[in-house]
Design an enzyme around this catalytic site. Sequence first.
Site, mmCIF file in Angstrom:
data_model
loop_
_atom_site.group_PDB
_atom_site.id
_atom_site.type_symbol
_atom_site.label_atom_id
_atom_site.label_comp_id
_atom_site.label_asym_id
_atom_site.label_seq_id
_atom_site.Cartn_x
_atom_site.Cartn_y
_atom_site.Cartn_z
ATOM 1 N N LYS A 71 0.815 -1.224 0.000
ATOM 2 C CA LYS A 71 0.000 0.000 0.000
ATOM 3 C C LYS A 71 0.849 1.276 0.000
ATOM 4 O O LYS A 71 0.468 2.274 -0.601
ATOM 5 C CB LYS A 71 -0.951 -0.003 1.197
ATOM 6 C CG LYS A 71 -2.052 -1.052 1.081
ATOM 7 C CD LYS A 71 -3.025 -0.941 2.235
ATOM 8 C CE LYS A 71 -4.090 -2.017 2.130
ATOM 9 N NZ LYS A 71 -5.119 -1.876 3.153
ATOM 10 N N ASP A 107 -9.814 2.750 2.595
ATOM 11 C CA ASP A 107 -9.876 1.973 3.846
ATOM 12 C C ASP A 107 -10.528 2.780 4.966
ATOM 13 O O ASP A 107 -11.312 2.253 5.748
ATOM 14 C CB ASP A 107 -8.460 1.580 4.307
ATOM 15 C CG ASP A 107 -7.861 0.463 3.471
ATOM 16 O OD1 ASP A 107 -8.622 -0.355 2.932
ATOM 17 O OD2 ASP A 107 -6.619 0.418 3.359
#
Length: 273
Positions: A71, A107
């Site tokens: 990420k 997220d």
Amino acid sequence: MILDGYTEVYGVVGYPIKHSLSPLFQNKAFEHFSLKAVYVPFEVKPENFEKAFYGLWALGVKGVNITLPYKEKALELSHFADPHAKAIGSANTLKFTPEGVYAYNTDWIGFLKAIKKVLPHLREVKALVLGAGGSSRAILYALRREGAKIYLWNRTIEKAYKLCEIFPCKVVKAPEEIIKDVELIVNTTSSGLKEEDSPLFDYGLLEAKHKVMDIIYKETPLVRASKEKGCILISGLDMLLYQGMESFKIWTGFEVPYDVVKDAVAGYYNLSE
Ligand code: ATR
């Protein structure tokens, strides 16, 4: 669905990736809107991630989700990034366009949507966050934005102090110090994935007033103890579904109904309820 020259390709990149539930529900979302698209897992070894990143772009893949352990690197390699991804320091969604690669982080939205089903208002809510890794950053960002009062614990305390400089919060040396005062408890560590992992704190201190979320979406010892104590559980799987729904919207412009994606992972959902 017939795969032909017009079929668009999406996917999820990580290592490992075979356990990922994202292909299950993202393909259902494409089906729901009769879109000519497929969503596939890409298991990429660390030494190949950069090549894969540019390879996906060159191949004309339309978009991917990014998961562990890429990420941060995905954000770094992208040409454009949304302010949330920049603030969190990682990207879980990429959109490939001829002008460049766009990075997003969904997220934190996934986390908030899951939490808000149980706690619609987070202002001044006392929250204990366990863990100071990559997943913790998006959660701290979300909780800060909503005005929660955050207590952060991490096995390696120096990492907790570092994160609290970025996302103002209070470091606790042990969860037991604060547990009776908090309303929300979020486990972002990977502890509990294995049955033999030792408890993160004395689960005997859990009370019915606690709202507990484990981002691991199986029945961890923490989830089990929370059930026994009558705590309100918040599904880690919901966070996954909601972040995926946001990614889908970024790629296609469509808002897939929650029930469509939920049904696609129904068998797994029970574990976290
Ligand atoms: P992620 O991106 O999923 O958060 P990560 O960045 O590797 O993954 O972070 C893992 C987190 O789980 C860290 O907070 C880690 O604690 P340390 O910083 O002390 O390593 C935590 N963690 C992993 N295993 C743990 C265990 N057995 N007990 C407590 N914390 C654990």
